[in-house]
Design a protein around this motif. Structure first.
Motif, PDB file in Angstrom:
ATOM      1  N   THR A 112     -51.577 -39.482  -5.978  1.00 33.91           N
ATOM      2  CA  THR A 112     -52.500 -40.550  -6.362  1.00 33.91           C
ATOM      3  C   THR A 112     -52.479 -40.803  -7.865  1.00 33.91           C
ATOM      4  OG1 THR A 112     -54.246 -38.894  -6.476  1.00 33.91           O
ATOM      5  CG2 THR A 112     -54.120 -40.180  -4.461  1.00 33.91           C
ATOM      6  N   ARG A 113     -51.625 -40.088  -8.570  1.00 33.65           N
ATOM      7  CA  ARG A 113     -51.630 -40.142 -10.043  1.00 33.65           C
ATOM      8  C   ARG A 113     -51.457 -41.560 -10.593  1.00 33.65           C
ATOM      9  NH1 ARG A 113     -50.960 -36.533 -13.999  1.00 33.65           N
ATOM     10  NH2 ARG A 113     -50.522 -34.745 -12.677  1.00 33.65           N
ATOM     11  N   ASP A 114     -50.629 -42.388  -9.930  1.00 31.75           N
ATOM     12  CA  ASP A 114     -50.332 -43.715 -10.499  1.00 31.75           C
ATOM     13  C   ASP A 114     -51.012 -44.851  -9.725  1.00 31.75           C
ATOM     14  OD1 ASP A 114     -48.946 -43.597  -8.160  1.00 31.75           O
ATOM     15  OD2 ASP A 114     -47.028 -44.276  -8.989  1.00 31.75           O
ATOM     16  N   LEU A 115     -52.087 -44.514  -9.002  1.00 32.34           N
ATOM     17  CA  LEU A 115     -52.764 -45.585  -8.253  1.00 32.34           C
ATOM     18  C   LEU A 115     -53.330 -46.626  -9.219  1.00 32.34           C
ATOM     19  CD1 LEU A 115     -54.762 -43.788  -5.414  1.00 32.34           C
ATOM     20  CD2 LEU A 115     -52.519 -44.890  -5.320  1.00 32.34           C
ATOM     21  N   PRO A 116     -53.214 -47.921  -8.869  1.00 27.59           N
ATOM     22  CA  PRO A 116     -53.757 -48.951  -9.753  1.00 27.59           C
ATOM     23  C   PRO A 116     -55.289 -48.909  -9.779  1.00 27.59           C
ATOM     24  CG  PRO A 116     -52.911 -49.912  -7.715  1.00 27.59           C
ATOM     25  CD  PRO A 116     -52.571 -48.457  -7.672  1.00 27.59           C
ATOM     26  N   VAL A 117     -55.841 -49.185 -10.962  1.00 34.66           N
ATOM     27  CA  VAL A 117     -57.302 -49.215 -11.112  1.00 34.66           C
ATOM     28  C   VAL A 117     -57.719 -50.565 -11.686  1.00 34.66           C
ATOM     29  CG1 VAL A 117     -57.656 -46.728 -11.362  1.00 34.66           C
ATOM     30  CG2 VAL A 117     -57.083 -48.092 -13.381  1.00 34.66           C
ATOM     31  N   LYS A 118     -58.982 -50.891 -11.497  1.00 34.64           N
ATOM     32  CA  LYS A 118     -59.509 -52.141 -12.060  1.00 34.64           C
ATOM     33  C   LYS A 118     -60.775 -51.821 -12.853  1.00 34.64           C
ATOM     34  CE  LYS A 118     -62.200 -53.000  -7.934  1.00 34.64           C
ATOM     35  NZ  LYS A 118     -62.273 -53.502  -6.628  1.00 34.64           N
ATOM     36  N   ASP A 119     -61.040 -52.673 -13.856  1.00 35.54           N
ATOM     37  CA  ASP A 119     -62.253 -52.490 -14.652  1.00 35.54           C
ATOM     38  C   ASP A 119     -63.478 -52.891 -13.835  1.00 35.54           C
ATOM     39  OD1 ASP A 119     -60.836 -51.588 -16.773  1.00 35.54           O
ATOM     40  OD2 ASP A 119     -60.931 -53.458 -17.921  1.00 35.54           O
ATOM     41  N   VAL A 120     -64.520 -52.084 -13.917  1.00 37.05           N
ATOM     42  CA  VAL A 120     -65.806 -52.464 -13.307  1.00 37.05           C
ATOM     43  C   VAL A 120     -66.910 -52.173 -14.321  1.00 37.05           C
ATOM     44  CG1 VAL A 120     -65.198 -52.089 -10.883  1.00 37.05           C
ATOM     45  CG2 VAL A 120     -66.040 -50.177 -12.229  1.00 37.05           C
ATOM     46  N   GLU A 121     -67.933 -53.022 -14.287  1.00 30.22           N
ATOM     47  CA  GLU A 121     -69.060 -52.784 -15.187  1.00 30.22           C
ATOM     48  C   GLU A 121     -70.167 -52.107 -14.395  1.00 30.22           C
ATOM     49  OE1 GLU A 121     -71.671 -55.798 -17.601  1.00 30.22           O
ATOM     50  OE2 GLU A 121     -69.705 -55.520 -18.551  1.00 30.22           O
ATOM     51  N   ILE A 122     -70.687 -51.008 -14.926  1.00 24.82           N
ATOM     52  CA  ILE A 122     -71.784 -50.303 -14.251  1.00 24.82           C
ATOM     53  C   ILE A 122     -72.870 -49.991 -15.276  1.00 24.82           C
ATOM     54  CG2 ILE A 122     -70.368 -49.218 -12.457  1.00 24.82           C
ATOM     55  CD1 ILE A 122     -70.760 -46.626 -14.306  1.00 24.82           C
ATOM     56  N   LYS A 123     -74.028 -49.627 -14.772  1.00 20.60           N
ATOM     57  CA  LYS A 123     -75.114 -49.246 -15.671  1.00 20.60           C
ATOM     58  C   LYS A 123     -75.371 -47.762 -15.471  1.00 20.60           C
ATOM     59  CE  LYS A 123     -79.722 -50.902 -16.941  1.00 20.60           C
ATOM     60  NZ  LYS A 123     -80.407 -49.640 -16.778  1.00 20.60           N
ATOM     61  N   THR A 124     -75.144 -46.968 -16.477  1.00 26.47           N
ATOM     62  CA  THR A 124     -75.524 -45.553 -16.419  1.00 26.47           C
ATOM     63  C   THR A 124     -77.031 -45.481 -16.681  1.00 26.47           C
ATOM     64  OG1 THR A 124     -75.363 -44.988 -18.770  1.00 26.47           O
ATOM     65  CG2 THR A 124     -73.288 -45.068 -17.537  1.00 26.47           C
ATOM     66  N   PRO A 125     -77.637 -44.320 -16.579  1.00 25.64           N
ATOM     67  CA  PRO A 125     -79.069 -44.237 -16.922  1.00 25.64           C
ATOM     68  C   PRO A 125     -79.340 -44.643 -18.375  1.00 25.64           C
ATOM     69  CG  PRO A 125     -78.425 -42.334 -15.646  1.00 25.64           C
ATOM     70  CD  PRO A 125     -77.155 -43.071 -15.954  1.00 25.64           C
ATOM     71  N   LEU A 126     -78.279 -44.710 -19.219  1.00 29.19           N
ATOM     72  CA  LEU A 126     -78.486 -45.007 -20.638  1.00 29.19           C
ATOM     73  C   LEU A 126     -78.071 -46.404 -21.061  1.00 29.19           C
ATOM     74  CD1 LEU A 126     -77.218 -41.631 -22.121  1.00 29.19           C
ATOM     75  CD2 LEU A 126     -79.528 -42.303 -21.521  1.00 29.19           C
ATOM     76  N   THR A 127     -77.007 -46.943 -20.452  1.00 23.81           N
ATOM     77  CA  THR A 127     -76.478 -48.205 -20.972  1.00 23.81           C
ATOM     78  C   THR A 127     -75.508 -48.836 -19.976  1.00 23.81           C
ATOM     79  OG1 THR A 127     -75.297 -49.187 -22.836  1.00 23.81           O
ATOM     80  CG2 THR A 127     -74.516 -47.060 -22.102  1.00 23.81           C
ATOM     81  N   LEU A 128     -75.184 -50.085 -20.267  1.00 20.34           N
ATOM     82  CA  LEU A 128     -74.100 -50.735 -19.520  1.00 20.34           C
ATOM     83  C   LEU A 128     -72.777 -50.228 -20.059  1.00 20.34           C
ATOM     84  CD1 LEU A 128     -75.037 -54.527 -19.334  1.00 20.34           C
ATOM     85  CD2 LEU A 128     -74.710 -52.960 -17.412  1.00 20.34           C
ATOM     86  N   THR A 129     -71.807 -50.014 -19.182  1.00 21.36           N
ATOM     87  CA  THR A 129     -70.494 -49.598 -19.663  1.00 21.36           C
ATOM     88  C   THR A 129     -69.417 -50.109 -18.715  1.00 21.36           C
ATOM     89  OG1 THR A 129     -69.171 -47.713 -20.433  1.00 21.36           O
ATOM     90  CG2 THR A 129     -70.443 -47.364 -18.440  1.00 21.36           C
ATOM     91  N   THR A 130     -68.202 -50.194 -19.254  1.00 20.19           N
ATOM     92  CA  THR A 130     -67.073 -50.583 -18.411  1.00 20.19           C
ATOM     93  C   THR A 130     -66.272 -49.330 -18.075  1.00 20.19           C
ATOM     94  OG1 THR A 130     -66.971 -52.719 -19.474  1.00 20.19           O
ATOM     95  CG2 THR A 130     -65.017 -52.023 -18.273  1.00 20.19           C
TER      96      THR A 130
END
Ligand code: PRP
Ligand code: URA
Length: 206
Positions: A43-61
C-alpha cells in the motif's frame, strides 16, 4: 516490476509454512500474518487526496486514500490472505475468482467470478500464495482487465522465476509483490523448494 519483501518476520513465518510438519491451523495463521505484514508494503504508493478536516484545535488539510481498494483472492488459497490485509484496509472491497489448475495440462480453469462495481477506478490487488507457471494469475489479470481494471497489483507469497516471467511478459503494467522468489518449478509444476499445495494445506483437503 517485481518487489521481493525481504523482511525477517516474513521469512521467519514463511519458514513455518514451508515446513512439511506444519499443520492446517499454523499454516493458516502464518499465511494470515504474512499477508498482514505485506499489506504495509503493497500500500506504500497508494494515491491520496487532500481533505480538509477540523481537529479539536483548528481546521487543517490532510490526506486520505483517493481510490477504492478491491482485493481479489484467487480461490481457494488466496482466500487465506484476505483477512490479514483487510485488518489494515478495513474498507477494502472483495471480489472472488475461482480458478484451478488442471493437473494434467497445468492450464487454469475458471469456475467462479463475482466483483464489486467500478473496477475501473479502483486499485485491484490479486491475492494468491503461489505463483507457479503463472497461468492462474495471468488468467485472473485478464479477467479483471476485461471488466475495466486499469491499476492492478499481484500479491503472492512464493513464486517461481518461470511464473514471474509469464506475468512480466503478458502484463508488464502489473506490479508483482512477493515474500520469496524461489528456485524453480519441478516436472509437475510445483515450486521448489516451495511449500507444497497451498490450497490443500490451508483447508486440509489432502
Ligand atoms: C494453486 C495456487 C494458484 C495456482 C498456481 O491453486 O493457489 O492459484 O495453483 O499455479 P500456476 O501459477 O501454475 O497457475 P490450485 O490450482 O491448486 O487450486 P486450489 O487453490 O483450489 O487448490
Ligand atoms: N500450486 C501450489 O499450491 N503449489 C505449487 O507449488 C504450485 C502450484
Amino acid at each position: 516490476m517485481v518487489t521481493v519483501l525481504n523482511h525477517p518476520l516474513i521469512t521467519h513465518k514463511l519458514s513455518y509454512m514451508r515446513d512439511e510438519k506444519t499443520g492446517t491451523k499454523d499454516f493458516r495463521q502464518s499465511l494470515d500474518e504474512i499477508a498482514g505484514l505485506m499489506a504495509y508494503e503493497i500500500t506504500r504508493d497508494l494515491p491520496v487526496k487532500d481533505v480538509e478536516i477540523k481537529t479539536p484545535l483548528t481546521l487543517t488539510t490532510t490526506q486520505q486514500l483517493a481510490k477504492d481498494i478491491v482485493l481479489v483472492p484467487i480461490l481457494r488459497a488466496g482466500l487465506g490472505m484476505v483477512d490479514g490485509i483487510r485488518s489494515l484496509i478495513p474498507t477494502a472491497k472483495v471480489g472472488h475468482v475461482g480458478v484451478y489448475r488442471d493437473e494434467e495440462t497445468l492450464l487454469p480453469i475458471e469456475y467462479f467470478a463475482k466483483f464489486p462495481p467500478n473496477l475501473k477506478d479502483s486499485i485491484v490487488m490479486i491475492l494468491d500464495p503461489m505463483l507457479a507457471t503463472g497461468g492462474s494469475a495471468s488468467a485472473v489479470i485478464d479477467i479483471v482487465k476485461a471488466r475495466g481494471a486499469t491499476s492492478v497489483k499481484l500479491v503472492c507469497l512464493v513464486a517461481a522465476p518461470e511464473g514471474v516471467k509469464v506475468i512480466e511478459d503478458a502484463h508488464p503494467d502489473v506490479h508483482i509483490y512477493l515474500a520469496a522468489l524461489d528456485e524453480k518449478l519441478d516436472e509437475n509444476g510445483y515450486i521448489v523448494p516451495g511449500l507444497g499445495d497451498a490450497g490443500d494445506r490451508l483447508y486440509g483437503t489432502k
